[in-house]
Design a protein around this motif. Structure first.
Motif, PDB file in Angstrom:
ATOM      1  N   TRP A 281       0.823  -1.208   0.000  1.00 49.38           N
ATOM      2  CA  TRP A 281       0.000   0.000   0.000  1.00 49.38           C
ATOM      3  C   TRP A 281       0.855   1.256   0.000  1.00 49.38           C
ATOM      4  CZ3 TRP A 281       1.607   2.424   4.313  1.00 49.38           C
ATOM      5  CH2 TRP A 281       1.967   1.660   5.420  1.00 49.38           C
ATOM      6  N   SER A 282       2.168   1.106  -0.148  1.00 45.01           N
ATOM      7  CA  SER A 282       3.096   2.217  -0.188  1.00 45.01           C
ATOM      8  C   SER A 282       3.615   2.400  -1.607  1.00 45.01           C
ATOM      9  CB  SER A 282       4.268   1.943   0.771  1.00 45.01           C
ATOM     10  OG  SER A 282       5.307   2.885   0.597  1.00 45.01           O
ATOM     11  N   ARG A 283       4.313   3.509  -1.854  1.00 43.60           N
ATOM     12  CA  ARG A 283       4.943   3.693  -3.164  1.00 43.60           C
ATOM     13  C   ARG A 283       6.158   2.789  -3.322  1.00 43.60           C
ATOM     14  NH1 ARG A 283       6.482   9.956  -1.908  1.00 43.60           N
ATOM     15  NH2 ARG A 283       7.712   9.618  -0.028  1.00 43.60           N
ATOM     16  N   GLU A 284       6.659   2.228  -2.219  1.00 44.81           N
ATOM     17  CA  GLU A 284       7.737   1.248  -2.280  1.00 44.81           C
ATOM     18  C   GLU A 284       7.113  -0.127  -2.503  1.00 44.81           C
ATOM     19  OE1 GLU A 284      11.246  -0.740   0.506  1.00 44.81           O
ATOM     20  OE2 GLU A 284      10.099   0.978   1.245  1.00 44.81           O
ATOM     21  N   ARG A 285       7.247  -0.676  -3.697  1.00 43.69           N
ATOM     22  CA  ARG A 285       6.599  -1.932  -4.055  1.00 43.69           C
ATOM     23  C   ARG A 285       7.636  -3.049  -4.116  1.00 43.69           C
ATOM     24  NH1 ARG A 285       1.374  -0.960  -6.050  1.00 43.69           N
ATOM     25  NH2 ARG A 285       0.740   1.063  -5.256  1.00 43.69           N
ATOM     26  N   SER A 286       8.048  -3.536  -2.976  1.00 51.75           N
ATOM     27  CA  SER A 286       9.073  -4.577  -2.929  1.00 51.75           C
ATOM     28  C   SER A 286       8.884  -5.452  -1.699  1.00 51.75           C
ATOM     29  CB  SER A 286      10.470  -3.956  -2.910  1.00 51.75           C
ATOM     30  OG  SER A 286      10.711  -3.321  -1.659  1.00 51.75           O
ATOM     31  N   VAL A 287       9.488  -6.646  -1.754  1.00 51.67           N
ATOM     32  CA  VAL A 287       9.494  -7.526  -0.589  1.00 51.67           C
ATOM     33  C   VAL A 287      10.165  -6.844   0.593  1.00 51.67           C
ATOM     34  CG1 VAL A 287      10.440  -9.683   0.328  1.00 51.67           C
ATOM     35  CG2 VAL A 287       9.360  -9.665  -1.917  1.00 51.67           C
ATOM     36  N   GLY A 288      11.201  -6.035   0.315  1.00 55.14           N
ATOM     37  CA  GLY A 288      11.907  -5.344   1.384  1.00 55.14           C
ATOM     38  C   GLY A 288      10.993  -4.494   2.241  1.00 55.14           C
ATOM     39  N   PHE A 289       9.963  -3.908   1.625  1.00 51.75           N
ATOM     40  CA  PHE A 289       8.996  -3.123   2.399  1.00 51.75           C
ATOM     41  C   PHE A 289       8.338  -3.991   3.455  1.00 51.75           C
ATOM     42  CE2 PHE A 289       4.569  -2.065   3.177  1.00 51.75           C
ATOM     43  CZ  PHE A 289       4.644  -0.740   3.576  1.00 51.75           C
ATOM     44  N   TRP A 290       7.871  -5.200   3.060  1.00 49.51           N
ATOM     45  CA  TRP A 290       7.184  -6.071   4.011  1.00 49.51           C
ATOM     46  C   TRP A 290       8.142  -6.644   5.044  1.00 49.51           C
ATOM     47  CZ3 TRP A 290       2.462  -5.146   4.523  1.00 49.51           C
ATOM     48  CH2 TRP A 290       1.636  -4.860   3.441  1.00 49.51           C
ATOM     49  N   GLN A 291       9.392  -6.912   4.651  1.00 49.47           N
ATOM     50  CA  GLN A 291      10.367  -7.396   5.626  1.00 49.47           C
ATOM     51  C   GLN A 291      10.580  -6.358   6.722  1.00 49.47           C
ATOM     52  OE1 GLN A 291      13.525  -8.168   2.798  1.00 49.47           O
ATOM     53  NE2 GLN A 291      13.140 -10.367   2.818  1.00 49.47           N
ATOM     54  N   ARG A 292      10.734  -5.097   6.312  1.00 47.73           N
ATOM     55  CA  ARG A 292      10.929  -4.020   7.294  1.00 47.73           C
ATOM     56  C   ARG A 292       9.642  -3.766   8.076  1.00 47.73           C
ATOM     57  NH1 ARG A 292      12.244  -0.704   3.957  1.00 47.73           N
ATOM     58  NH2 ARG A 292      10.361   0.568   3.768  1.00 47.73           N
ATOM     59  N   MET A 293       8.510  -3.716   7.376  1.00 45.73           N
ATOM     60  CA  MET A 293       7.240  -3.408   8.020  1.00 45.73           C
ATOM     61  C   MET A 293       6.885  -4.456   9.064  1.00 45.73           C
ATOM     62  SD  MET A 293       4.793  -1.042   7.672  1.00 45.73           S
ATOM     63  CE  MET A 293       3.914  -0.891   9.227  1.00 45.73           C
ATOM     64  N   GLN A 294       7.056  -5.725   8.732  1.00 53.00           N
ATOM     65  CA  GLN A 294       6.698  -6.782   9.677  1.00 53.00           C
ATOM     66  C   GLN A 294       7.647  -6.810  10.875  1.00 53.00           C
ATOM     67  OE1 GLN A 294       3.890  -8.695   9.611  1.00 53.00           O
ATOM     68  NE2 GLN A 294       3.335  -7.335   7.925  1.00 53.00           N
ATOM     69  N   ALA A 295       8.934  -6.498  10.649  1.00 55.43           N
ATOM     70  CA  ALA A 295       9.876  -6.433  11.770  1.00 55.43           C
ATOM     71  C   ALA A 295       9.488  -5.314  12.730  1.00 55.43           C
ATOM     72  CB  ALA A 295      11.299  -6.233  11.252  1.00 55.43           C
ATOM     73  N   ILE A 296       9.112  -4.159  12.178  1.00 58.05           N
ATOM     74  CA  ILE A 296       8.701  -3.036  13.020  1.00 58.05           C
ATOM     75  C   ILE A 296       7.407  -3.361  13.761  1.00 58.05           C
ATOM     76  CG2 ILE A 296       7.909  -0.637  12.983  1.00 58.05           C
ATOM     77  CD1 ILE A 296       9.791  -0.197  10.576  1.00 58.05           C
ATOM     78  N   GLU A 297       6.436  -3.925  13.053  1.00 54.84           N
ATOM     79  CA  GLU A 297       5.163  -4.281  13.686  1.00 54.84           C
ATOM     80  C   GLU A 297       5.373  -5.275  14.829  1.00 54.84           C
ATOM     81  OE1 GLU A 297       2.085  -3.365  13.344  1.00 54.84           O
ATOM     82  OE2 GLU A 297       2.071  -2.132  11.534  1.00 54.84           O
ATOM     83  N   ALA A 298       6.235  -6.265  14.594  1.00 50.30           N
ATOM     84  CA  ALA A 298       6.495  -7.256  15.648  1.00 50.30           C
ATOM     85  C   ALA A 298       7.126  -6.588  16.867  1.00 50.30           C
ATOM     86  CB  ALA A 298       7.405  -8.357  15.116  1.00 50.30           C
ATOM     87  N   ALA A 299       8.046  -5.657  16.638  1.00 46.19           N
ATOM     88  CA  ALA A 299       8.709  -4.972  17.750  1.00 46.19           C
ATOM     89  C   ALA A 299       7.725  -4.116  18.536  1.00 46.19           C
ATOM     90  CB  ALA A 299       9.861  -4.114  17.221  1.00 46.19           C
ATOM     91  N   VAL A 300       6.861  -3.399  17.823  1.00 45.37           N
ATOM     92  CA  VAL A 300       5.887  -2.536  18.493  1.00 45.37           C
ATOM     93  C   VAL A 300       4.914  -3.360  19.335  1.00 45.37           C
ATOM     94  CG1 VAL A 300       3.918  -1.004  18.100  1.00 45.37           C
ATOM     95  CG2 VAL A 300       6.031  -0.654  16.825  1.00 45.37           C
ATOM     96  N   HIS A 301       4.414  -4.452  18.767  1.00 47.41           N
ATOM     97  CA  HIS A 301       3.417  -5.236  19.496  1.00 47.41           C
ATOM     98  C   HIS A 301       4.051  -6.130  20.561  1.00 47.41           C
ATOM     99  CE1 HIS A 301       0.322  -3.543  17.110  1.00 47.41           C
ATOM    100  NE2 HIS A 301       0.794  -4.038  15.981  1.00 47.41           N
ATOM    101  N   ARG A 302       5.326  -6.442  20.421  1.00 43.41           N
ATOM    102  CA  ARG A 302       6.046  -7.080  21.537  1.00 43.41           C
ATOM    103  C   ARG A 302       6.086  -6.113  22.707  1.00 43.41           C
ATOM    104  NH1 ARG A 302      10.277  -5.109  24.267  1.00 43.41           N
ATOM    105  NH2 ARG A 302      11.384  -4.628  22.332  1.00 43.41           N
ATOM    106  N   TRP A 303       6.382  -4.841  22.426  1.00 40.80           N
ATOM    107  CA  TRP A 303       6.396  -3.817  23.476  1.00 40.80           C
ATOM    108  C   TRP A 303       4.998  -3.699  24.098  1.00 40.80           C
ATOM    109  CZ3 TRP A 303       4.026   0.621  24.946  1.00 40.80           C
ATOM    110  CH2 TRP A 303       4.708   1.450  25.854  1.00 40.80           C
ATOM    111  N   ASP A 304       3.965  -3.714  23.271  1.00 45.16           N
ATOM    112  CA  ASP A 304       2.590  -3.626  23.781  1.00 45.16           C
ATOM    113  C   ASP A 304       2.293  -4.762  24.754  1.00 45.16           C
ATOM    114  OD1 ASP A 304       1.949  -1.374  22.291  1.00 45.16           O
ATOM    115  OD2 ASP A 304       1.137  -2.532  20.613  1.00 45.16           O
ATOM    116  N   ALA A 305       2.671  -5.981  24.374  1.00 40.30           N
ATOM    117  CA  ALA A 305       2.379  -7.140  25.219  1.00 40.30           C
ATOM    118  C   ALA A 305       3.121  -7.038  26.546  1.00 40.30           C
ATOM    119  CB  ALA A 305       2.762  -8.421  24.487  1.00 40.30           C
ATOM    120  N   GLU A 306       4.387  -6.655  26.497  1.00 42.85           N
ATOM    121  CA  GLU A 306       5.152  -6.514  27.736  1.00 42.85           C
ATOM    122  C   GLU A 306       4.615  -5.380  28.593  1.00 42.85           C
ATOM    123  OE1 GLU A 306       9.249  -6.084  26.711  1.00 42.85           O
ATOM    124  OE2 GLU A 306       9.497  -8.176  26.105  1.00 42.85           O
ATOM    125  N   ASN A 307       4.185  -4.302  27.951  1.00 41.69           N
ATOM    126  CA  ASN A 307       3.654  -3.162  28.691  1.00 41.69           C
ATOM    127  C   ASN A 307       2.346  -3.506  29.379  1.00 41.69           C
ATOM    128  OD1 ASN A 307       3.762  -0.241  29.349  1.00 41.69           O
ATOM    129  ND2 ASN A 307       1.950  -0.126  28.040  1.00 41.69           N
TER     130      ASN A 307
END
Length: 238
Positions: free
Chosen positions: A67-93
């Protein structure tokens, strides 16, 4: 959706999902305060492992839908890593004291916020126009500095150098968590007009993800506002 099945919806339900969901908590009954059914935890783990394995076998430059102007697998690799980190923080919090986000990942997430998330959020909703404010985000556990300018229809990253209206200094993890609406300004070092940091949050607060289109950070349906006069700036020695 990409031909490789990467992105939202890639964790497709398998056979027998209806039977497995029989004891799952219903979203309309949230918040759910009881024990999680083992079947739900197993299903989530299976989906996460499948996504991890898929992303690990793809080249970052492979073209896919996003859904971004960056149309590559790299976008999802970065996006999913960030999402996992944020929601790991949410769970611990939710159950105690959360640990910080990995420094390098947090730095990537800060850049990702300005280059991807803010333009997407502004394009996907009616956001108030920027007035040329300049905000500096300074990393206290490293040397990175991000300067952001909020033009009437755009959020510009590293728009020149020099004076800004406000400066926020924190660790890369805390900068990321603030920008992802997880922590308040309390306890962070702010110099200049702190109200602009709250206003930036209103400009970039998530609503809906833009559908399959190139997000440019501009809203073609809203007339371009006149550029405001220069504001009084806060300057610091870099």
């Amino acid at each position: 959706m990409s031909r490789r099945g990467i992105g939202p919806g890639s964790g497709r339900p398998g056979p027998g999902l209806a039977e497995r969901r029989a004891n799952w908590p219903l979203p309309e009954n949230a918040p759910h305060r009881g024990a999680f059914p083992p079947e739900l935890i197993d299903w989530f783990g299976e989906g996460a492992a499948a996504l991890r394995n898929l992303l690990a076998t793809c080249h970052p430059a492979e073209p896919v839908w996003t859904w971004s102007r960056e149309r590559s697998v790299g976008f999802w690799q970065r996006m999913q890593a960030i999402e996992a980190a944020v929601h790991r923080w949410d769970a611990e919090n939710a159950i105690g004291t959360p640990g910080p986000v990995d420094r390098q990942l947090a730095m990537d997430a800060v850049t990702h916020t300005f280059e991807v998330m803010a333009p997407a959020r502004r394009a996907g909703r009616e956001a108030p126009p920027g007035a040329g404010e300049r905000l500096r985000f300074r990393q206290s556990d490293g040397s990175r500095i991000w300067i952001v300018q909020t033009d009437p229809d755009e959020v510009l990253l590293n728009a020149g150098s020099g004076c800004c209206d406000v400066e926020l200094t924190a660790t890369a993890s805390d900068l990321m968590l603030f920008l992802w609406h997880r922590i308040p300004l309390d306890g962070l070092e702010v110099r200049g007009d702190a109200s602009l940091l709250d206003r930036y949050s209103s400009w970039s607060r998530p609503s809906r993800t833009p559908a399959d289109r190139n997000v440019t950070g501009t809203s073609p349906d809203r007339p371009r506002a006149a550029r405001p006069q220069r504001r009084q700036r806060y300057c610091s020695v870099d």
